[in-house]
Design a protein around this motif. Structure first.
Motif, mmCIF file in Angstrom:
data_model
loop_
_atom_site.group_PDB
_atom_site.id
_atom_site.type_symbol
_atom_site.label_atom_id
_atom_site.label_comp_id
_atom_site.label_asym_id
_atom_site.label_seq_id
_atom_site.Cartn_x
_atom_site.Cartn_y
_atom_site.Cartn_z
ATOM 1 N N THR A 178 56.171 44.214 58.826
ATOM 2 C CA THR A 178 55.624 43.292 59.801
ATOM 3 C C THR A 178 54.156 43.631 60.060
ATOM 4 O O THR A 178 53.814 44.790 60.277
ATOM 5 N N ARG A 195 44.423 38.286 61.277
ATOM 6 C CA ARG A 195 45.009 38.379 62.621
ATOM 7 C C ARG A 195 45.970 37.235 62.931
ATOM 8 O O ARG A 195 46.832 37.363 63.782
ATOM 9 N N LYS A 212 56.452 38.764 58.973
ATOM 10 C CA LYS A 212 56.999 39.682 57.977
ATOM 11 C C LYS A 212 56.499 39.258 56.602
ATOM 12 O O LYS A 212 56.656 38.106 56.208
ATOM 13 N N ILE A 267 49.758 38.253 62.557
ATOM 14 C CA ILE A 267 50.378 39.292 63.385
ATOM 15 C C ILE A 267 51.800 38.877 63.736
ATOM 16 O O ILE A 267 52.063 37.732 64.080
ATOM 17 N N ASP A 268 52.715 39.820 63.638
ATOM 18 C CA ASP A 268 54.157 39.661 63.885
ATOM 19 C C ASP A 268 54.868 38.896 62.774
ATOM 20 O O ASP A 268 56.042 38.581 62.907
ATOM 21 N N THR A 320 50.958 44.155 62.060
ATOM 22 C CA THR A 320 50.596 44.481 63.433
ATOM 23 C C THR A 320 49.131 44.923 63.440
ATOM 24 O O THR A 320 48.542 45.184 62.398
ATOM 25 N N GLU A 321 48.565 45.022 64.629
ATOM 26 C CA GLU A 321 47.203 45.496 64.773
ATOM 27 C C GLU A 321 47.230 46.802 65.535
ATOM 28 O O GLU A 321 47.893 46.926 66.569
ATOM 29 N N TYR A 322 46.505 47.794 65.014
ATOM 30 C CA TYR A 322 46.440 49.105 65.662
ATOM 31 C C TYR A 322 44.995 49.577 65.628
ATOM 32 O O TYR A 322 44.406 49.692 64.548
ATOM 33 N N MET A 331 44.346 45.983 60.898
ATOM 34 C CA MET A 331 45.605 45.308 60.605
ATOM 35 C C MET A 331 46.545 46.278 59.924
ATOM 36 O O MET A 331 46.159 47.090 59.135
#
Length: 118
Positions: free
Chosen positions: A110, A42, A48, A45-46, A112-114, A118
Motif C-alpha cells: 500500500t 500522492r 494497493k 496514497i492508500d 503511504t507517505e512518510y 512516498m
C-alpha cells in the motif's frame, strides 16, 4: 398486492445472498495494479499496487525490527518499509532479508507517505 414485513424480509435475504455470491465469484478476478516507480504519486496514497525492481540497498532501522529496502525498476527508486511481522513470515519460510540484495523482486503493498517521501 400487499407488501408485508415477511415479503420485505424475503426480498432482503434473496438480495443479500445474490450480493454475497457475486462477491465470492468476482473477488478472485480483482488484480492489484502493477505500476512503474516513476508513476507513483500522492494521488495513489492508500492504494494497493505492485512494483517490480532490483533491491539495491537493505538497511535496518535503529531498533533493528524494521528494514528499509531501496528498490530500482529503471524508471526510479523507492524505499520500502518491511515491518517485523513480514520479517517473521520470511523467517518462517527460511528466508533472510539480506538474501534479497541485488535480486529482482515483485512487491505488492500500500502506498503511504512518510516524512514527505512516498
Amino acid at each position: 398486492m400487499e407488501i408485508t414485513d415477511e415479503k420485505i424480509l424475503k426480498i432482503a435475504l434473496i438480495t443479500s445472498l445474490i450480493g454475497i455470491l457475486g462477491l465470492i465469484f468476482t473477488t478472485p478476478l480483482i488484480e492489484v495494479k502493477s505500476v512503474a516507480i516513476e508513476d507513483i504519486n500522492r494521488g495513489m496514497i492508500d492504494e494497493k499496487v505492485s512494483i517490480e525492481g532490483t533491491v539495491e540497498e537493505i538497511k535496518p532501522s535503529s531498533s533493528g525490527t524494521t528494514y528499509f529496502l531501496k528498490i530500482n525498476d529503471g524508471t526510479g527508486q523507492i524505499t520500502l518499509i518491511i515491518f517485523e511481522s513480514t520479517l517473521a513470515e520470511l523467517e518462517d519460510s527460511n528466508l533472510e532479508i539480506n538474501d534479497f540484495k541485488n535480486k529482482n523482486v515483485k512487491v505488492t503493498g500500500t502506498i503511504t507517505e512518510y516524512e514527505s517521501s512516498m
